[in-house]
Design a protein around this motif. Structure first.
Motif, PDB file in Angstrom:
ATOM      1  N   PRO A 125      -2.156  -1.767  12.105  1.00 48.69           N
ATOM      2  CA  PRO A 125      -3.288  -0.911  11.714  1.00 48.69           C
ATOM      3  C   PRO A 125      -4.346  -1.641  10.893  1.00 48.69           C
ATOM      4  CG  PRO A 125      -1.225   0.260  11.427  1.00 48.69           C
ATOM      5  CD  PRO A 125      -0.858  -1.152  11.757  1.00 48.69           C
ATOM      6  N   LYS A 126      -5.604  -1.299  11.208  1.00 51.22           N
ATOM      7  CA  LYS A 126      -6.748  -1.842  10.460  1.00 51.22           C
ATOM      8  C   LYS A 126      -7.430  -0.755   9.647  1.00 51.22           C
ATOM      9  CE  LYS A 126      -8.797  -3.272  14.213  1.00 51.22           C
ATOM     10  NZ  LYS A 126      -7.739  -2.960  15.218  1.00 51.22           N
ATOM     11  N   ILE A 127      -7.249   0.488  10.081  1.00 48.12           N
ATOM     12  CA  ILE A 127      -7.836   1.642   9.400  1.00 48.12           C
ATOM     13  C   ILE A 127      -6.761   2.714   9.227  1.00 48.12           C
ATOM     14  CG2 ILE A 127     -10.187   1.222  10.219  1.00 48.12           C
ATOM     15  CD1 ILE A 127      -9.709   3.342  12.380  1.00 48.12           C
ATOM     16  N   GLU A 128      -7.048   3.680   8.376  1.00 49.52           N
ATOM     17  CA  GLU A 128      -6.049   4.699   8.025  1.00 49.52           C
ATOM     18  C   GLU A 128      -5.466   5.422   9.238  1.00 49.52           C
ATOM     19  OE1 GLU A 128      -6.334   9.055   6.144  1.00 49.52           O
ATOM     20  OE2 GLU A 128      -6.853   7.485   4.690  1.00 49.52           O
ATOM     21  N   LYS A 129      -6.302   5.891  10.151  1.00 49.27           N
ATOM     22  CA  LYS A 129      -5.823   6.703  11.269  1.00 49.27           C
ATOM     23  C   LYS A 129      -4.831   5.955  12.149  1.00 49.27           C
ATOM     24  CE  LYS A 129      -9.717   9.915  11.630  1.00 49.27           C
ATOM     25  NZ  LYS A 129     -10.805  10.466  12.500  1.00 49.27           N
ATOM     26  N   GLU A 130      -4.935   4.629  12.181  1.00 49.34           N
ATOM     27  CA  GLU A 130      -4.040   3.858  13.042  1.00 49.34           C
ATOM     28  C   GLU A 130      -2.616   3.782  12.496  1.00 49.34           C
ATOM     29  OE1 GLU A 130      -7.470   0.855  14.882  1.00 49.34           O
ATOM     30  OE2 GLU A 130      -5.989   0.088  13.457  1.00 49.34           O
ATOM     31  N   ILE A 131      -2.426   4.220  11.261  1.00 50.24           N
ATOM     32  CA  ILE A 131      -1.093   4.169  10.663  1.00 50.24           C
ATOM     33  C   ILE A 131      -0.345   5.496  10.820  1.00 50.24           C
ATOM     34  CG2 ILE A 131      -1.504   4.954   8.298  1.00 50.24           C
ATOM     35  CD1 ILE A 131       0.039   2.451   7.343  1.00 50.24           C
ATOM     36  N   TYR A 132      -1.047   6.536  11.284  1.00 50.62           N
ATOM     37  CA  TYR A 132      -0.406   7.834  11.461  1.00 50.62           C
ATOM     38  C   TYR A 132       0.774   7.713  12.419  1.00 50.62           C
ATOM     39  CZ  TYR A 132      -4.520  10.009   9.272  1.00 50.62           C
ATOM     40  OH  TYR A 132      -5.540  10.368   8.401  1.00 50.62           O
ATOM     41  N   GLY A 133       1.879   8.387  12.066  1.00 53.47           N
ATOM     42  CA  GLY A 133       3.064   8.379  12.921  1.00 53.47           C
ATOM     43  C   GLY A 133       3.964   7.177  12.732  1.00 53.47           C
ATOM     44  N   LYS A 134       3.586   6.289  11.807  1.00 51.36           N
ATOM     45  CA  LYS A 134       4.381   5.077  11.595  1.00 51.36           C
ATOM     46  C   LYS A 134       5.139   5.134  10.270  1.00 51.36           C
ATOM     47  CE  LYS A 134       1.645   1.958  14.471  1.00 51.36           C
ATOM     48  NZ  LYS A 134       0.884   3.001  15.169  1.00 51.36           N
ATOM     49  N   LYS A 135       6.100   4.227  10.138  1.00 55.36           N
ATOM     50  CA  LYS A 135       6.902   4.124   8.918  1.00 55.36           C
ATOM     51  C   LYS A 135       6.382   2.973   8.068  1.00 55.36           C
ATOM     52  CE  LYS A 135      11.022   5.778  11.350  1.00 55.36           C
ATOM     53  NZ  LYS A 135      12.401   5.425  11.794  1.00 55.36           N
ATOM     54  N   LEU A 136       6.262   3.229   6.764  1.00 51.04           N
ATOM     55  CA  LEU A 136       5.678   2.249   5.848  1.00 51.04           C
ATOM     56  C   LEU A 136       6.538   2.095   4.595  1.00 51.04           C
ATOM     57  CD1 LEU A 136       3.258   0.489   4.792  1.00 51.04           C
ATOM     58  CD2 LEU A 136       2.279   2.639   3.911  1.00 51.04           C
ATOM     59  N   ILE A 137       6.768   0.856   4.191  1.00 50.84           N
ATOM     60  CA  ILE A 137       7.493   0.544   2.956  1.00 50.84           C
ATOM     61  C   ILE A 137       6.499   0.062   1.912  1.00 50.84           C
ATOM     62  CG2 ILE A 137       9.278  -0.886   1.885  1.00 50.84           C
ATOM     63  CD1 ILE A 137      10.410  -1.270   4.775  1.00 50.84           C
ATOM     64  N   VAL A 138       6.573   0.614   0.699  1.00 53.77           N
ATOM     65  CA  VAL A 138       5.749   0.150  -0.421  1.00 53.77           C
ATOM     66  C   VAL A 138       6.652  -0.036  -1.640  1.00 53.77           C
ATOM     67  CG1 VAL A 138       3.655   1.292   0.413  1.00 53.77           C
ATOM     68  CG2 VAL A 138       5.153   2.484  -1.203  1.00 53.77           C
ATOM     69  N   VAL A 139       6.153  -0.783  -2.618  1.00 57.29           N
ATOM     70  CA  VAL A 139       6.890  -1.008  -3.862  1.00 57.29           C
ATOM     71  C   VAL A 139       6.423  -0.011  -4.908  1.00 57.29           C
ATOM     72  CG1 VAL A 139       7.476  -2.671  -5.672  1.00 57.29           C
ATOM     73  CG2 VAL A 139       7.134  -3.461  -3.317  1.00 57.29           C
ATOM     74  N   ASN A 140       7.372   0.617  -5.575  1.00 60.74           N
ATOM     75  CA  ASN A 140       7.050   1.599  -6.607  1.00 60.74           C
ATOM     76  C   ASN A 140       6.161   0.982  -7.696  1.00 60.74           C
ATOM     77  OD1 ASN A 140       7.244   4.090  -8.028  1.00 60.74           O
ATOM     78  ND2 ASN A 140       8.791   3.193  -9.362  1.00 60.74           N
ATOM     79  N   GLY A 141       5.069   1.664  -8.025  1.00 61.62           N
ATOM     80  CA  GLY A 141       4.169   1.215  -9.081  1.00 61.62           C
ATOM     81  C   GLY A 141       3.069   0.277  -8.609  1.00 61.62           C
ATOM     82  N   MET A 142       3.164  -0.226  -7.404  1.00 64.62           N
ATOM     83  CA  MET A 142       2.148  -1.142  -6.885  1.00 64.62           C
ATOM     84  C   MET A 142       0.902  -0.341  -6.507  1.00 64.62           C
ATOM     85  SD  MET A 142       2.895  -4.085  -4.035  1.00 64.62           S
ATOM     86  CE  MET A 142       1.926  -5.590  -3.991  1.00 64.62           C
ATOM     87  N   ARG A 143      -0.243  -0.725  -7.074  1.00 69.43           N
ATOM     88  CA  ARG A 143      -1.466   0.042  -6.868  1.00 69.43           C
ATOM     89  C   ARG A 143      -2.270  -0.400  -5.646  1.00 69.43           C
ATOM     90  NH1 ARG A 143      -0.668   4.451  -8.579  1.00 69.43           N
ATOM     91  NH2 ARG A 143      -2.884   4.870  -8.270  1.00 69.43           N
ATOM     92  N   SER A 144      -2.063  -1.620  -5.195  1.00 68.73           N
ATOM     93  CA  SER A 144      -2.903  -2.152  -4.119  1.00 68.73           C
ATOM     94  C   SER A 144      -2.810  -1.376  -2.799  1.00 68.73           C
ATOM     95  CB  SER A 144      -2.609  -3.635  -3.886  1.00 68.73           C
ATOM     96  OG  SER A 144      -1.261  -3.858  -3.565  1.00 68.73           O
ATOM     97  N   PRO A 145      -1.673  -0.733  -2.442  1.00 65.93           N
ATOM     98  CA  PRO A 145      -1.667   0.029  -1.182  1.00 65.93           C
ATOM     99  C   PRO A 145      -2.709   1.136  -1.132  1.00 65.93           C
ATOM    100  CG  PRO A 145       0.574  -0.241  -2.013  1.00 65.93           C
ATOM    101  CD  PRO A 145      -0.352  -0.732  -3.082  1.00 65.93           C
ATOM    102  N   TYR A 146      -3.069   1.649  -2.336  1.00 65.66           N
ATOM    103  CA  TYR A 146      -4.032   2.750  -2.378  1.00 65.66           C
ATOM    104  C   TYR A 146      -5.449   2.287  -2.040  1.00 65.66           C
ATOM    105  CZ  TYR A 146      -0.317   5.524  -4.467  1.00 65.66           C
ATOM    106  OH  TYR A 146       0.870   6.190  -4.687  1.00 65.66           O
ATOM    107  N   SER A 147      -5.681   0.988  -2.064  1.00 63.48           N
ATOM    108  CA  SER A 147      -6.998   0.494  -1.643  1.00 63.48           C
ATOM    109  C   SER A 147      -7.169   0.682  -0.141  1.00 63.48           C
ATOM    110  CB  SER A 147      -7.142  -0.988  -2.005  1.00 63.48           C
ATOM    111  OG  SER A 147      -6.214  -1.765  -1.276  1.00 63.48           O
ATOM    112  N   PHE A 148      -6.058   0.647   0.587  1.00 61.87           N
ATOM    113  CA  PHE A 148      -6.086   0.867   2.043  1.00 61.87           C
ATOM    114  C   PHE A 148      -5.860   2.332   2.381  1.00 61.87           C
ATOM    115  CE2 PHE A 148      -3.549   0.813   6.099  1.00 61.87           C
ATOM    116  CZ  PHE A 148      -4.625   0.568   6.948  1.00 61.87           C
ATOM    117  N   LEU A 149      -4.952   2.969   1.645  1.00 59.86           N
ATOM    118  CA  LEU A 149      -4.623   4.375   1.870  1.00 59.86           C
ATOM    119  C   LEU A 149      -4.803   5.163   0.569  1.00 59.86           C
ATOM    120  CD1 LEU A 149      -1.337   4.007   3.969  1.00 59.86           C
ATOM    121  CD2 LEU A 149      -3.602   4.599   4.839  1.00 59.86           C
ATOM    122  N   PRO A 150      -6.017   5.542   0.228  1.00 60.32           N
ATOM    123  CA  PRO A 150      -6.258   6.260  -1.031  1.00 60.32           C
ATOM    124  C   PRO A 150      -5.443   7.546  -1.143  1.00 60.32           C
ATOM    125  CG  PRO A 150      -8.327   5.521  -0.074  1.00 60.32           C
ATOM    126  CD  PRO A 150      -7.271   5.285   0.961  1.00 60.32           C
TER     127      PRO A 150
END
Length: 261
Positions: A125-150
């Motif tokens: 995915p390059k934009i938000e809509k392209e990630i719909y329906g997918k599984k995503l792993i993030v690290v607790n407390g990490m703020r940088s994912p919100y720059s891509f997915l507010p």
């Protein structure tokens, strides 16, 4: 000049020591908060603070004649301690998150983050809509994912994405290596973990965010930050610190320690 600095670094005793938890520090110490983030920031095998950025900041402190002590805490807690004045400074990304309490250093080291994936490179995915329906792993407390997915938390709550939140970078890499999700948000340095956990794993990486790692210092320490920045300028002139904001490779080889197991 580089050999001279190597000799100096190997003799350093008082600079860059590591404080633990709520341990009291000397009155003249400058307490820098951080979190464990190998290979950039971590406790070395002998218990000393290390990492590629850790060793760099330690040398800057030594050059500036600052009695720096490093406090490694969980990510969320160390952010709270900076805002609450329990630490004097923090090594982290410049996301504009501390303008009320703190000043930013002139020292910076470029950093990129994005999506690791087992998908073909052109399907990441390059934009938000392209990630719909997918599984995503993030690290607790990490703020940088919100720059891509507010609205990441909202998307998960609505079921548009399946979100897995890990406690640590290493556990997120483990989850990804075991196939828990086809996407992992992380910094480019996550490759260090993946090589250790799954050296033969095939994956792709799409960078989606470029920021700088900096030192945020509380406003009451303007004078100390000025000394820190002056030392950075001198080390750059001497070519002891490179364009990437890190120690010269010869120095790094002599001082860097692998993380404690």
């Amino acid at each position: 000049m580089i050999r001279l600095f190597i000799a100096t670094l190997l003799l350093i005793n008082g600079f860059g020591s590591l404080a633990y938890g709520d341990e009291k520090t000397p009155d003249d110490s400058f307490v820098i908060g951080t979190f464990s983030y190998p290979p950039l920031l971590h406790k070395g095998k002998d218990g000393a603070f290390s990492g590629t950025l850790g060793e760099t900041v330690k040398l800057i402190c030594e050059k500036a004649a600052l009695n720096c002590r490093f406090k490694i805490l969980p990510l969320k807690r160390v952010y709270q301690e900076l805002r609450g004045g329990k630490v004097d400074a923090l090594v982290t990304l410049d996301l504009g998150q501390f303008p009320k309490c703190c000043l930013i250093s002139k020292w910076r080291s470029p950093w990129a983050a994005g999506l690791f994936s087992t998908l073909p490179a052109n399907e990441i995915p390059k934009i938000e809509k392209e990630i719909y329906g997918k599984k995503l792993i993030v690290v607790n407390g990490m703020r940088s994912p919100y720059s891509f997915l507010p609205e990441m938390d909202k998307l998960a709550k609505e079921g548009k994405i399946k979100l897995y939140v890990s406690k640590h970078v290493s556990s997120s890499a483990n989850m990804f290596a075991k196939g828990r999700a086809e996407l992992l948000w992380g910094g480019e340095d996550f490759t260090w973990h993946l090589k250790k956990i799954a050296p033969h794993m095939a994956y792709n990486f799409r960078p989606l965010l470029k920021k700088n790692v900096v030192l945020w210092a509380r406003k009451e320490h303007q004078g100390i930050l000025d000394k820190f920045d002056e030392a950075v300028a001198q080390l750059r002139t001497e070519q002891t610190i490179g364009e990437d904001g890190k120690l010269h490779p010869d120095l790094m080889a002599q001082t860097y320690q692998e993380p404690a197991s």
